[in-house]
Design an enzyme around this catalytic site. Structure first.
Site, PDB file in Angstrom:
ATOM      1  N   ASP A  25       0.861  -1.175   0.000  1.00 22.74           N
ATOM      2  CA  ASP A  25       0.000   0.000   0.000  1.00 22.74           C
ATOM      3  C   ASP A  25       0.899   1.228   0.000  1.00 22.74           C
ATOM      4  OD1 ASP A  25      -2.239   1.589   0.096  1.00 22.74           O
ATOM      5  OD2 ASP A  25      -2.511   1.414   2.256  1.00 22.74           O
ATOM      6  N   ASP A 120      -3.091   2.538  -5.923  1.00 29.00           N
ATOM      7  CA  ASP A 120      -1.992   2.584  -4.949  1.00 29.00           C
ATOM      8  C   ASP A 120      -1.903   1.339  -4.071  1.00 29.00           C
ATOM      9  OD1 ASP A 120      -4.319   2.978  -3.544  1.00 29.00           O
ATOM     10  OD2 ASP A 120      -3.612   4.724  -2.411  1.00 29.00           O
ATOM     11  N   GLU A 121      -2.436   0.215  -4.538  1.00 27.71           N
ATOM     12  CA  GLU A 121      -2.494  -0.975  -3.685  1.00 27.71           C
ATOM     13  C   GLU A 121      -2.448  -2.227  -4.548  1.00 27.71           C
ATOM     14  OE1 GLU A 121      -5.475  -2.598  -0.108  1.00 27.71           O
ATOM     15  OE2 GLU A 121      -6.123  -1.020  -1.489  1.00 27.71           O
TER      16      GLU A 121
END
Length: 416
Positions: A25, A120-121
């Site tokens: 993350d 973003d993960e």
């Protein structure tokens, strides 16, 4: 990295007794990118999102801002009340996508199977790599820190459920005034013990209603759920009870699916002032449908389920959806369905605060034949839509507009 590994993946899979799964993350990703673009923002309380006067919400908050209680999805006006010196940044979407692509490229250079969850993960299956999972995590973190100047946190375990939870716990254990850049690994065999003291609401699949049912049974911690029998939970929660029981034991057999196809595409807008004018609402709905269709085409997706969301001035929210007999990525089809749902959901004259459209149930796209059996119409329509997409990508959203747009001008467009 992978070019030096000559193991046959099927052979390694049969040899490996335990999987090695990482969850990555990017810490306060939007804010971290903004700090790269504007170094004077580093270390300050900033929030990326919409302007408070336009009922904007916080998309991302820096860690100094979070120390004041600012959180994602919070109304920007509330964020400014909590942190009066908060710096509000509207956001640079192109820069976010560019950094995300570079991060995902590093992940794919590290692991054979990468499942992006969002911009973003992502999950990574690093079972095939010979080094310990913590060494892989640290090497990956150092590379992203060094090459992209982005902080990131990782959780590791034998499955996705525990890896993601480990990341959450690892980040929470760090000081709150700076990006955590944390790494937390749960060793094989410790899955149930790691989850045991955590609140039951933290278990994947347990929503508010199920949490209330479990609380009524005196079950507030995951470990307490794990001590119950599977049959007892099924009797109270149905089929979901079996899933929750397995997860409480730390069992999750889901594979990391390379590519990680999106489950839905959605767009919504929050009005600066509540709107009750049906013409304005339908115009907004049309623009949202165009945006969802365009996003679907760019992703190579088509969906059969179309959903709308309406939020009223008192924050009550109503959602309704319909399922087509075929999958589509066509703006007009998405809009037509959304309009029907709108009239079935909205009470005329009632002001709306927010309106949104979503597309899901992805499958192979199906083109409807035109009236009188014109077999060329689908191809022509697709070519026309592609041309519009190309022009808007190159020259901007307002280069070509519908005639209906001329009645109401967007606030940021001075041309007629």
């Amino acid at each position: 990295m992978l070019e030096n590994i000559f193991y046959d993946r099927a052979m390694v899979s049969s040899m490996a007794k335990t999987r090695k799964i990482l969850h990555l993350d990017l810490d306060a990703f939007f804010c971290s990118v903004e700090e790269q673009l504007r170094p004077e923002l580093r270390g300050k309380a900033i929030a990326v999102g919409g302007l408070p006067g336009q009922r904007g919400v916080v998309a991302s908050a820096s860690y100094p801002a979070r120390a004041y209680g600012v959180r994602s999805a919070m109304p920007m006006a509330q964020a400014l009340r909590l942190c009066p010196h908060l710096i509000v940044v509207s956001g640079a979407r192109g820069a976010y996508s560019d950094r995300s692509r570079k991060v995902m490229a590093i992940l794919r250079d590290t692991a054979p199977d990468v499942e992006p969850l969002s911009i973003d993960e992502a999950f990574l299956d690093v079972t095939i790599l010979p080094e310990p999972i913590e060494a892989t995590a640290r090497s990956l973190q150092r590379r992203i820190n060094r090459e992209l100047d982005l902080p990131c946190s990782l959780g590791g375990a034998t499955n996705k459920l525990v890896a993601k939870t480990a990341n959450t716990i690892g980040k929470a254990s760090k000081p709150k005034d700076a990006p955590p850049n944390a790494i937390h690994i749960v060793p094989p065999g410790d899955e149930a013990r790691f989850l045991s003291p955590l609140p039951v609401r933290g278990l994947w699949g347990v929503g508010p209603k199920n949490a209330d049912v479990l609380a009524a049974l005196g079950l507030s911690a995951i470990g307490q759920v794990a001590q119950w029998s599977e049959a007892a939970l099924v009797a109270r929660l149905g089929k979901l009870g079996a899933d929750i029981w397995r997860r409480a034991q730390g069992i999750d057999r889901r594979p990391v699916r390379a590519g990680g196809a999106a489950k839905s595409i959605s767009k919504e807008v929050t009005f600066a002032v509540d709107i009750a004018d049906d013409a304005k609402l339908l115009l907004t709905l049309r623009r949202l449908a165009d945006g969802v269709g365009r996003a679907a085409r760019k992703a190579g997706l088509a969906g059969a389920t179309i959903k709308i969301k309406l939020r009223y001035g008192n924050f009550s929210t109503r959602s309704r959806q319909t399922k087509l007999a075929y999958a589509t990525d066509t703006d007009s089809v998405i809009y037509d369905c959304a309009e029907q749902l709108f009239w079935r959901s909205w009470t005329p004259g009632t002001p709306l605060r927010l309106i949104g459209i979503g597309l899901s149930g992805f499958a192979e796209p199906s083109r409807q034949l035109a009236l009188w059996g014109d077999h060329q119409a689908p191809a022509q329509s697709g070519g026309f839509q592609s041309a519009l997409d190309h022009l808007r990508d190159k020259y901007g959203e307002t280069t070509i507009r519908r005639a209906s747009d001329l009645r109401y001008q967007p606030n940021d467009d001075s041309r007629r």
